[in-house]
Structure formats: C-alpha cells, structure tokens
Design an enzyme around this catalytic site. Sequence first.
Site, PDB file in Angstrom:
ATOM      1  N   LYS A  70       0.419 -17.222  19.093  1.00  0.00           N
ATOM      2  CA  LYS A  70       1.395 -17.936  19.261  1.00  0.00           C
ATOM      3  C   LYS A  70       2.267 -18.179  18.207  1.00  0.00           C
ATOM      4  O   LYS A  70       2.955 -17.406  17.986  1.00  0.00           O
ATOM      5  CB  LYS A  70       0.566 -19.455  19.620  1.00  0.00           C
ATOM      6  CG  LYS A  70      -0.425 -19.283  20.546  1.00  0.00           C
ATOM      7  CD  LYS A  70       0.006 -18.652  21.995  1.00  0.00           C
ATOM      8  CE  LYS A  70      -1.390 -18.232  22.778  1.00  0.00           C
ATOM      9  NZ  LYS A  70      -2.691 -19.255  23.022  1.00  0.00           N
ATOM     10  N   ASP A  80      -8.425 -26.885  16.217  1.00  0.00           N
ATOM     11  CA  ASP A  80      -7.781 -25.705  16.627  1.00  0.00           C
ATOM     12  C   ASP A  80      -6.301 -26.402  16.401  1.00  0.00           C
ATOM     13  O   ASP A  80      -5.723 -27.218  16.684  1.00  0.00           O
ATOM     14  CB  ASP A  80      -8.005 -25.651  18.136  1.00  0.00           C
ATOM     15  CG  ASP A  80      -7.066 -24.352  18.547  1.00  0.00           C
ATOM     16  OD1 ASP A  80      -5.963 -24.261  18.033  1.00  0.00           O
ATOM     17  OD2 ASP A  80      -7.384 -23.930  19.886  1.00  0.00           O
TER      18      ASP A  80
HETATM   19  C1  LIG Z   1      -3.934 -19.292  23.233  1.00  0.00           C
HETATM   20  C2  LIG Z   1      -4.801 -20.268  22.627  1.00  0.00           C
HETATM   21  C3  LIG Z   1      -5.959 -19.841  22.266  1.00  0.00           C
HETATM   22  C4  LIG Z   1      -6.654 -18.605  22.615  1.00  0.00           C
HETATM   23  O1  LIG Z   1      -6.073 -17.575  21.830  1.00  0.00           O
HETATM   24  P1  LIG Z   1      -6.045 -16.007  22.273  1.00  0.00           P
HETATM   25  O2  LIG Z   1      -5.034 -15.419  21.316  1.00  0.00           O
HETATM   26  O3  LIG Z   1      -5.265 -16.093  23.672  1.00  0.00           O
HETATM   27  O4  LIG Z   1      -7.646 -15.499  22.387  1.00  0.00           O
HETATM   28  C5  LIG Z   1      -6.871 -20.957  21.776  1.00  0.00           C
HETATM   29  N1  LIG Z   1      -6.438 -21.940  21.477  1.00  0.00           N
HETATM   30  C6  LIG Z   1      -5.185 -22.445  22.065  1.00  0.00           C
HETATM   31  C7  LIG Z   1      -4.717 -23.986  21.533  1.00  0.00           C
HETATM   32  C8  LIG Z   1      -4.274 -21.264  22.491  1.00  0.00           C
HETATM   33  O5  LIG Z   1      -3.011 -21.965  22.949  1.00  0.00           O
END
Ligand SMILES: *Cc1c(COP(=O)(O)O)cnc(C)c1O
Length: 379
Positions: free
Chosen positions: A195, A170
């Site tokens: 983000k 991730d």
């Molecule tokens: C926000 C986030 C997610 C999930 O993403 P969404 O777009 O809210 O479904 C997954 N991993 C990390 C590190 C995040 O900050």
Amino acid sequence: MKFETKLIHAGQKADKQTGSVNVPVYQTSTYKQDAIGRDRGWEYSRSGNPTRKALEDCIAALEGAKYGLAFASGLAAGTAVLSLLKKGDHVVAGDDLYGGTYRLFEKVFRKWGLEISYADSKDPASFKKALRRNTRLIWAETPTNPLLSITDMAALAEIAGKAKAILAVDNTFATPYFQKPIELGAQLVVHSSTKYLGGHSDVIGGLLAVADKELYEGIKFYQNAAGAVPGPWDAWLTLRGIKTLAVRMNAHEANAFKVATFLRGHPEILKVYYPGLEEHPGHVLAARQMTGFGGMVSFELKGGRKAADSFFKKLKIFTLAESLGGVESLACYPATMTHAAIPEKERLKRGITAGLVRLSVGIENPEDLIRDLARALKA
Ligand SMILES: *Cc1c(COP(=O)(O)O)cnc(C)c1O
C-alpha cells in the site's frame, strides 16, 4: 536523523565496493564461502539477502523499532506474527479488520486450535472484557478499513501489558509518517507494504517492525523456516517507494481533506467517514495519537447499490479496483470486494452497507479529482 532523512538513508548507505548510491539488487540465491564454516555474513537468500536487509533496517528505523523483517506479502507478515503462538492460545482482535486478516484468523488458524475473539475497535474496555487466561496477543488495526474508526493504542498497550500479552498494530493505513505504534507501547508493527510504503501499486510485500529481541528472534526463525520472503527486486522497489513517503503522504492527506470536505456537503451522500473531519467520532483521539489523518475516505450513498453502480460507471480518473495507497486514485465497493469474506449480516452490523464506497485518494490534481467525483455523483 529526522524522519524524512531516514526515509532516504536508513539502511541504505552507499555500496562499499562501487559507491553506488542506491542499494544494489543482489539477484543471487547463494553466496561463495571462503572456507568450510567461513562465510562473509551471507549464506543463502531465504535466510538473508543484502537488498532485503536494507529494507528491513529501514522499516525498523522508521518505526523506531530495534528490528525489521520483510515478507512476501502483508498477510505473510501477519502469519509470521501468529507463528509466535501455539494451539490453545487466545487472540483478541479489533472487529473492523482487514478482510484478509479476518480470513487468516478464521479459515487458517482457528482450525489449528488458535482461539480468536473480536472486540469493538473503538472501545478499549471491550478488548479488556474479551481477555482470557490464555490471551497471548492483542491485534489492532487503526485507522480501520473501511470505516476509518480509531483505536486507542496507548490504552490497549496498558491492557496488553497487564495481561502479559503482545500488542501488534497493523499500521498500513497511517504509515510511520503519521503514526508510530511502538512509541505508544506496541511490541509489533505490521505492514502491507503493498500500500502506502511501496506507494506505486507495483509490488506486493509485507514488513514487521519489532521492539523486542526475543520476539524478533522467534519471528526471524519462522521467516527462515517457513520462507515467505520477498525477492531482491521487490525489496528494492519497496525501498525506492519509501524514499518519497513523506511527500506522498502530505499530498494524499491534503487531497483527502479536500475530497472529504466536498463529499460532506453533497446532496446524494448520507455520511462521510474521514478522521480529519471534526464530526468523525474518532477525530480527537486521531489528533492525539497521529500526526496526520491519511488519504483514505469512505462515504455512504443515499441511493444504495443502484447509486453505487451508476457512480462507478461514470468515474474517469478514480479507478474501480481493490487495494489502496498508490499515487493513483482508486475507488472500491467494500460489500462485494474487500469485505466480501464477511457474512452480510455481520457486514451490515458494522456499517458496510450497500451504499458504502471507499476511496484511496491519490496525488493527482485535487480539482480533477473533485470534478470526477462531482460528475459521477450527478444523478
Ligand atoms: C492489504 C492489507 C493487508 C494485507 O496485505 P497484502 O500485502 O495484500 O498481503 C493487511 N492489512 C491491511 C490494513 C491491508 O490494507
């Protein structure tokens, strides 16, 4: 093409028909076919849409991957990765994990027969120890949320390779501007484009970059079969955000550095977590596997919950809110917000205490940001 050029051009050639320099928003669900069995490459927008395709090609280029796939949210992208597994397969995940990913593992997939165990995000040996005969996937998030621990991706790639497991990383916090997991041996990169990639807190989305054709075809099948795709407007907004990723990330990082340096010397603060600071336990590894330290800073207030309540009340520029990675500065209280899904005992064990505050440092003027924090920290 260099990275900054790819941000603006990868997947985004001028429109063939009109010359439009921006990829048009193809706001259509279906496409005219010229004869039975003869389409023009597009059939139905769940299966494929040209605006979405531009975004998918763009993320593939940015991550140095062969393939890209776009989803309706970061968690939908994560779910698509898990669709590669079947009942009885085992996943090893880092323990300092985004709360929603933890919930997806524990509350959705465990009851379908997926086995999941957690390893110390900071220690590759702990991932190795957690391997089982049926381990198919290693899932890492680095830097982690909210403590900004660093996971050694090259070491995990070696462990995954020997175990014939997939390594998924991730990369939401670092973005491909600061970190490219595929170059370090990962097969899959997961993003919440909500983000930094989107960057303006105006769209929910998820992206995958996939190194390998077989994995791509498996996930592409799932994308169409399950259907959690973004609409063309959301794909377009994300593409527009991505164009400025490099300038934004530079500004986020410069501001985060100033904020972290200010906080580190403050008498009301016990501890500052920022991988750019030399005393951060992951600093050397971060400097090796990243090209920048990002815009997230966490810190622990000496006065616990009471001090946190007063701090959040006095902030004027930082906004108390979930999420991160937008141009505006946000502050959040992980214990009751982003990490509320984790039981208290487990939370405290990980360092998510009553005094912990997480900042997403925006790209406002840094003097304004520091003044805001200084005022809010005054007891
Ligand atoms: C926000 C986030 C997610 C999930 O993403 P969404 O777009 O809210 O479904 C997954 N991993 C990390 C590190 C995040 O900050």
